[in-house]
Design a protein around this motif. Structure first.
Motif, PDB file in Angstrom:
ATOM      1  N   ALA A 268     -19.381  24.492 -15.299  1.00 53.49           N
ATOM      2  CA  ALA A 268     -18.341  23.789 -14.555  1.00 53.49           C
ATOM      3  C   ALA A 268     -18.949  22.761 -13.605  1.00 53.49           C
ATOM      4  CB  ALA A 268     -17.482  24.786 -13.777  1.00 53.49           C
ATOM      5  N   VAL A 269     -19.997  23.152 -12.891  1.00 53.51           N
ATOM      6  CA  VAL A 269     -20.659  22.230 -11.960  1.00 53.51           C
ATOM      7  C   VAL A 269     -21.250  21.048 -12.728  1.00 53.51           C
ATOM      8  CG1 VAL A 269     -22.612  21.962 -10.374  1.00 53.51           C
ATOM      9  CG2 VAL A 269     -21.138  23.982 -10.226  1.00 53.51           C
ATOM     10  N   ASP A 270     -21.911  21.325 -13.842  1.00 55.42           N
ATOM     11  CA  ASP A 270     -22.507  20.254 -14.649  1.00 55.42           C
ATOM     12  C   ASP A 270     -21.439  19.300 -15.172  1.00 55.42           C
ATOM     13  OD1 ASP A 270     -25.013  21.275 -14.218  1.00 55.42           O
ATOM     14  OD2 ASP A 270     -25.156  22.304 -16.161  1.00 55.42           O
ATOM     15  N   ALA A 271     -20.298  19.843 -15.566  1.00 56.55           N
ATOM     16  CA  ALA A 271     -19.222  19.001 -16.083  1.00 56.55           C
ATOM     17  C   ALA A 271     -18.695  18.061 -15.010  1.00 56.55           C
ATOM     18  CB  ALA A 271     -18.090  19.877 -16.630  1.00 56.55           C
ATOM     19  N   VAL A 272     -18.561  18.570 -13.801  1.00 57.32           N
ATOM     20  CA  VAL A 272     -18.107  17.723 -12.690  1.00 57.32           C
ATOM     21  C   VAL A 272     -19.116  16.614 -12.425  1.00 57.32           C
ATOM     22  CG1 VAL A 272     -17.668  17.665 -10.208  1.00 57.32           C
ATOM     23  CG2 VAL A 272     -16.683  19.490 -11.595  1.00 57.32           C
ATOM     24  N   LEU A 273     -20.401  16.970 -12.403  1.00 55.64           N
ATOM     25  CA  LEU A 273     -21.441  15.987 -12.120  1.00 55.64           C
ATOM     26  C   LEU A 273     -21.528  14.910 -13.185  1.00 55.64           C
ATOM     27  CD1 LEU A 273     -24.288  18.384 -10.864  1.00 55.64           C
ATOM     28  CD2 LEU A 273     -22.854  16.871  -9.488  1.00 55.64           C
ATOM     29  N   ASP A 274     -21.200  15.261 -14.432  1.00 58.10           N
ATOM     30  CA  ASP A 274     -21.315  14.314 -15.541  1.00 58.10           C
ATOM     31  C   ASP A 274     -20.046  13.497 -15.785  1.00 58.10           C
ATOM     32  OD1 ASP A 274     -23.869  15.251 -15.974  1.00 58.10           O
ATOM     33  OD2 ASP A 274     -23.280  16.668 -17.559  1.00 58.10           O
ATOM     34  N   SER A 275     -18.986  13.790 -15.041  1.00 60.59           N
ATOM     35  CA  SER A 275     -17.677  13.218 -15.366  1.00 60.59           C
ATOM     36  C   SER A 275     -17.350  11.906 -14.654  1.00 60.59           C
ATOM     37  CB  SER A 275     -16.578  14.229 -15.005  1.00 60.59           C
ATOM     38  OG  SER A 275     -16.507  14.383 -13.589  1.00 60.59           O
ATOM     39  N   GLY A 276     -18.115  11.551 -13.646  1.00 63.43           N
ATOM     40  CA  GLY A 276     -17.754  10.397 -12.824  1.00 63.43           C
ATOM     41  C   GLY A 276     -16.861  10.768 -11.660  1.00 63.43           C
ATOM     42  N   ALA A 277     -16.508  12.057 -11.548  1.00 64.88           N
ATOM     43  CA  ALA A 277     -15.618  12.504 -10.470  1.00 64.88           C
ATOM     44  C   ALA A 277     -16.275  12.372  -9.100  1.00 64.88           C
ATOM     45  CB  ALA A 277     -15.200  13.951 -10.715  1.00 64.88           C
ATOM     46  N   ILE A 278     -17.590  12.513  -9.053  1.00 64.31           N
ATOM     47  CA  ILE A 278     -18.290  12.389  -7.768  1.00 64.31           C
ATOM     48  C   ILE A 278     -18.158  10.968  -7.235  1.00 64.31           C
ATOM     49  CG2 ILE A 278     -20.520  12.500  -6.606  1.00 64.31           C
ATOM     50  CD1 ILE A 278     -19.343  15.234  -7.331  1.00 64.31           C
ATOM     51  N   GLN A 279     -18.368   9.985  -8.109  1.00 62.85           N
ATOM     52  CA  GLN A 279     -18.258   8.593  -7.690  1.00 62.85           C
ATOM     53  C   GLN A 279     -16.834   8.272  -7.241  1.00 62.85           C
ATOM     54  OE1 GLN A 279     -19.664   9.768 -10.388  1.00 62.85           O
ATOM     55  NE2 GLN A 279     -21.777   8.992 -10.477  1.00 62.85           N
ATOM     56  N   GLU A 280     -15.858   8.765  -7.972  1.00 61.39           N
ATOM     57  CA  GLU A 280     -14.462   8.515  -7.597  1.00 61.39           C
ATOM     58  C   GLU A 280     -14.113   9.197  -6.277  1.00 61.39           C
ATOM     59  OE1 GLU A 280      -9.984   8.869  -9.588  1.00 61.39           O
ATOM     60  OE2 GLU A 280     -11.784   9.149 -10.835  1.00 61.39           O
ATOM     61  N   SER A 281     -14.669  10.368  -6.050  1.00 60.27           N
ATOM     62  CA  SER A 281     -14.443  11.066  -4.785  1.00 60.27           C
ATOM     63  C   SER A 281     -15.042  10.272  -3.624  1.00 60.27           C
ATOM     64  CB  SER A 281     -15.048  12.470  -4.840  1.00 60.27           C
ATOM     65  OG  SER A 281     -14.420  13.262  -5.827  1.00 60.27           O
ATOM     66  N   HIS A 282     -16.232   9.714  -3.843  1.00 58.79           N
ATOM     67  CA  HIS A 282     -16.847   8.873  -2.811  1.00 58.79           C
ATOM     68  C   HIS A 282     -15.955   7.675  -2.477  1.00 58.79           C
ATOM     69  CE1 HIS A 282     -20.704  10.459  -1.607  1.00 58.79           C
ATOM     70  NE2 HIS A 282     -21.058  10.702  -2.850  1.00 58.79           N
ATOM     71  N   GLU A 283     -15.322   7.120  -3.481  1.00 62.23           N
ATOM     72  CA  GLU A 283     -14.425   5.983  -3.247  1.00 62.23           C
ATOM     73  C   GLU A 283     -13.264   6.393  -2.352  1.00 62.23           C
ATOM     74  OE1 GLU A 283     -13.213   4.439  -7.003  1.00 62.23           O
ATOM     75  OE2 GLU A 283     -15.261   3.910  -7.629  1.00 62.23           O
ATOM     76  N   MET A 284     -12.718   7.588  -2.568  1.00 59.29           N
ATOM     77  CA  MET A 284     -11.627   8.054  -1.728  1.00 59.29           C
ATOM     78  C   MET A 284     -12.111   8.292  -0.302  1.00 59.29           C
ATOM     79  SD  MET A 284      -8.911  11.200  -2.228  1.00 59.29           S
ATOM     80  CE  MET A 284      -8.138  10.422  -3.647  1.00 59.29           C
ATOM     81  N   ALA A 285     -13.303   8.854  -0.152  1.00 59.49           N
ATOM     82  CA  ALA A 285     -13.857   9.069   1.183  1.00 59.49           C
ATOM     83  C   ALA A 285     -14.033   7.738   1.902  1.00 59.49           C
ATOM     84  CB  ALA A 285     -15.190   9.809   1.090  1.00 59.49           C
ATOM     85  N   ARG A 286     -14.531   6.741   1.196  1.00 62.53           N
ATOM     86  CA  ARG A 286     -14.719   5.415   1.803  1.00 62.53           C
ATOM     87  C   ARG A 286     -13.379   4.806   2.200  1.00 62.53           C
ATOM     88  NH1 ARG A 286     -19.110   5.103  -1.946  1.00 62.53           N
ATOM     89  NH2 ARG A 286     -17.733   4.318  -3.590  1.00 62.53           N
ATOM     90  N   ASP A 287     -12.341   5.069   1.421  1.00 67.30           N
ATOM     91  CA  ASP A 287     -11.019   4.542   1.752  1.00 67.30           C
ATOM     92  C   ASP A 287     -10.495   5.169   3.042  1.00 67.30           C
ATOM     93  OD1 ASP A 287      -8.639   2.941   1.065  1.00 67.30           O
ATOM     94  OD2 ASP A 287      -7.682   4.884   0.793  1.00 67.30           O
ATOM     95  N   PHE A 288     -10.658   6.471   3.195  1.00 72.04           N
ATOM     96  CA  PHE A 288     -10.241   7.126   4.445  1.00 72.04           C
ATOM     97  C   PHE A 288     -11.065   6.597   5.624  1.00 72.04           C
ATOM     98  CE2 PHE A 288      -8.454  10.675   1.776  1.00 72.04           C
ATOM     99  CZ  PHE A 288      -7.162  10.589   2.268  1.00 72.04           C
ATOM    100  N   ALA A 289     -12.367   6.403   5.413  1.00 72.42           N
ATOM    101  CA  ALA A 289     -13.221   5.874   6.481  1.00 72.42           C
ATOM    102  C   ALA A 289     -12.783   4.470   6.871  1.00 72.42           C
ATOM    103  CB  ALA A 289     -14.679   5.878   6.039  1.00 72.42           C
ATOM    104  N   ARG A 290     -12.422   3.679   5.891  1.00 71.65           N
ATOM    105  CA  ARG A 290     -11.935   2.315   6.168  1.00 71.65           C
ATOM    106  C   ARG A 290     -10.666   2.365   7.015  1.00 71.65           C
ATOM    107  NH1 ARG A 290      -7.919  -0.163   4.209  1.00 71.65           N
ATOM    108  NH2 ARG A 290      -7.695   1.292   2.445  1.00 71.65           N
TER     109      ARG A 290
END
Length: 320
Positions: A268-290
């Motif tokens: 499950a962890v490997d699937a999350v890491l390979d899916s692009g979900a981490i990058q998309e999550s970072h984008e949401m974090a940056r949006d809240f920070a903005r």
């Protein structure tokens, strides 16, 4: 970034918050003093108290009122962590043994209650009924968020909207209260108070999203907990929810929830890491920070405003 550079003008005043914690350890029952030493000497970054003091800089900066507020916020946060460790049966936090790994769960729960009581005692010292009401409302909101997380454990039907509501309650609400409460105590106009509340809320949302990302990408030794620990507790966070959205019928996260096991957790962890979900999550974090930074626009152009802005960059880049 070193803490001194991080907190700017309030760095030295944070020592007064730490002195408050030292005084709380001075009790007439030795074993209680030992337990308080465990939880109040954990080497935390004092981020929430720092935000409270920084927010107070835009008004009447009265440390006799702002230090108790800042201490109350950190004590409330610490109390929730103590209870969380019981719920999660955690053995370490920040690389140190948890209270529940050393003492009975019943003792640990009562310690959390003891800290809640001290947090309330500190906030009363602000002598501001509006802040006391804000504090009690926040405690209820946080408790509701924790209850939501507990009742939704191992339920893969949750949505990203459910997740955002949960972290707004369990995390962002306290950041918002730290900033708004300080604005109220320091007598700031309503527009600035609302702006600081919005800053704290969006800051807290970004903070929690990054925290949930680190649960997948962080170093286990630095984090003081195993990678994938949220999934181990049955908690769906943004990265895993994004994976489920992309593959709703059958994916490793749902398989792990259906039948937990070490091999399935790794998949499950490997699937999350390979899916692009981490990058998309970072984008949401940056949006809240903005959004947090944008909320600061109405405040006076002081160095403290720059410090608050720089803190948003810090939480986006943190590793622990």
């Amino acid at each position: 970034m070193k803490t001194q550079a991080l907190y700017g003008s309030v760095q030295e005043d944070l020592a007064l918050v730490e002195q408050t914690f030292e005084s709380l350890k001075q009790v007439d029952y030795g074993p209680l003093g030992e337990i308080l030493e465990m939880v109040l000497s954990g080497g935390g970054k004092l981020l929430r108290p720092a935000l409270a003091l920084l927010s107070g800089r835009f008004g009447r900066y009265n440390l006799d009122l702002l230090v108790p507020l800042a201490a109350s916020v950190e004590l409330l946060h610490t109390a929730t962590l103590v209870h969380d460790d019981v719920i999660d049966t955690a053995t370490t936090r920040r690389g140190r043994p948890t209270v529940n790994s050393t003492f009975h769960n019943s003792t640990t729960v009562m310690l959390g209650d003891y800290l809640f009581a001290h947090a309330a005692n500190q906030v009363v010292k602000t002598e501001n009924l509006r802040v006391v009401r804000l504090f009690s409302d926040t405690l209820m909101i946080m408790a509701k968020g924790e209850i939501r997380q507990d009742l939704d454990a191992y339920d893969s039907r949750q949505t990203i909207r459910d997740y955002l509501q949960r972290i707004a309650g369990k995390t962002a609400s306290l950041f918002a209260t730290a900033c708004k409460g300080a604005a109220i105590v320091s007598g700031q106009p309503d527009e600035w108070t609302a702006a600081l509340r919005d800053y704290g809320y969006n800051f807290g949302m970004a903070f929690q999203v990054v925290d949930d990302i680190l649960d997948f990408t962080g170093d286990e030794a630095q984090m003081g907990k195993p990678v994938g620990s949220d999934l181990m507790q049955g908690t769906l966070t943004l990265p895993s929810l994004l994976l489920i959205d992309r593959s709703p019928k059958a994916n490793p996260v749902q398989k792990y929830f259906a039948r937990p096991g070490k091999e399935r957790l790794t998949q499950a962890v490997d699937a999350v890491l390979d899916s692009g979900a981490i990058q998309e999550s970072h984008e949401m974090a940056r949006d809240f920070a903005r959004r947090a930074v944008e909320a600061l626009a109405v405040l006076p152009d002081l160095s403290d405003r720059d410090t608050l802005r720089d803190l948003t960059d810090y939480i986006l880049d943190r590793r622990t």
